[in-house]
Write an enzyme that holds these catalytic residues in place. Sequence first.
Site, PDB file in Angstrom:
ATOM      1  N   ARG A 101       0.813  -1.208   0.000  1.00  0.00           N
ATOM      2  CA  ARG A 101       0.000   0.000   0.000  1.00  0.00           C
ATOM      3  C   ARG A 101       0.850   1.262   0.000  1.00  0.00           C
ATOM      4  O   ARG A 101       0.573   2.225  -0.732  1.00  0.00           O
ATOM      5  CB  ARG A 101      -0.920  -0.004   1.216  1.00  0.00           C
ATOM      6  CG  ARG A 101      -1.903   1.141   1.287  1.00  0.00           C
ATOM      7  CD  ARG A 101      -3.002   0.995   0.243  1.00  0.00           C
ATOM      8  NE  ARG A 101      -2.694   1.663  -1.033  1.00  0.00           N
ATOM      9  CZ  ARG A 101      -3.162   1.251  -2.191  1.00  0.00           C
ATOM     10  NH1 ARG A 101      -3.945   0.190  -2.267  1.00  0.00           N
ATOM     11  NH2 ARG A 101      -2.863   1.899  -3.304  1.00  0.00           N
ATOM     12  N   LYS A 168       6.554  38.582   1.004  1.00  0.00           N
ATOM     13  CA  LYS A 168       5.175  38.484   0.546  1.00  0.00           C
ATOM     14  C   LYS A 168       4.328  39.653   1.051  1.00  0.00           C
ATOM     15  O   LYS A 168       4.822  40.514   1.769  1.00  0.00           O
ATOM     16  CB  LYS A 168       4.591  37.134   0.966  1.00  0.00           C
ATOM     17  CG  LYS A 168       5.334  35.946   0.315  1.00  0.00           C
ATOM     18  CD  LYS A 168       4.781  34.615   0.747  1.00  0.00           C
ATOM     19  CE  LYS A 168       3.393  34.367   0.197  1.00  0.00           C
ATOM     20  NZ  LYS A 168       3.381  34.227  -1.280  1.00  0.00           N
ATOM     21  N   GLU A 198       6.989  39.891  -3.734  1.00  0.00           N
ATOM     22  CA  GLU A 198       5.687  39.719  -4.376  1.00  0.00           C
ATOM     23  C   GLU A 198       5.022  41.071  -4.603  1.00  0.00           C
ATOM     24  O   GLU A 198       4.983  41.903  -3.697  1.00  0.00           O
ATOM     25  CB  GLU A 198       4.820  38.839  -3.478  1.00  0.00           C
ATOM     26  CG  GLU A 198       3.401  38.606  -3.956  1.00  0.00           C
ATOM     27  CD  GLU A 198       2.614  37.780  -2.961  1.00  0.00           C
ATOM     28  OE1 GLU A 198       2.871  36.555  -2.867  1.00  0.00           O
ATOM     29  OE2 GLU A 198       1.757  38.353  -2.261  1.00  0.00           O
TER      30      GLU A 198
END
Length: 280
Positions: A101, A168, A198
Amino acid sequence: MIPLVDKFVIKKYIENFLEEDIGWGDITTDLLIDHDIKTTASIKAKEEGVIAGLDVLDVIFQLLDSSITFIKKINDGDEVVSGDIIAEVKGPINKILKGERLCLNLLQRMSGIATYTRHLCNLIKPYKAKVTDTRKTVPGLRYFDRYAVVIGGGVNHRYNLSDSILIKDNHIKLVGGIKEALIKVKAKASHTQKIEIEVQNLNQFQEALKYGADIILLDNMSIDSIRKAVEVAQEKVILEASGNINESNIVSFAETGVNIISCGALTHSVKALDINMIIE
């Protein structure tokens, strides 16, 4: 050039994954299957795609039982169609079933990422832009996801927060603006570190360009605005386009002339490639 899986790095992840899945033992297999019985299992593709993660499977089986032989029939980066045999596994069936799995989960996910990345890269092949990933990954799977992106023909963005500087929107708000953020970071950053910031409109882009950003991330900007930014930049900085980019619009972004196109969909909403394992 196909990257190498760092087996030393992934070993700690694989051990945790096996512990999670096996727990205190596979009671069904242990009750039904004699430990001495050996077999051969085939791993087969059930649909068309790009394979990634075969060396990861080799590590899994070696951790389960060093007597298991894992035989690759193809290499990472190769394309398959339904029915193709990807690999064979030979050894104690009891141990092979314990790893089945986990092997399929990782191989299916990584191959799905590689397949979608290859698709996007092929769409923008006539242009100079490169497709890159983001940090939008499931915790614990980033190494595997990023490897799959490279196998598919993309490039990697920063691995984590310590890998590179990316200013950011929240950083910009907290320090008072793009000018303030760039001046502060440039005063403290190492000479070896590039600075990416950004921006969300052309005014912010002009300011980032003026105050010395090395890379400017054009976030959720219109195609027309990005095209204007490319014209103004004149290749003085690296330009990255980002924001809801997928197969339906990536060509339009590439046509603008940006250098990098980042796509969170590569990893945050991947469709696993259908692969199974058949015990002979």
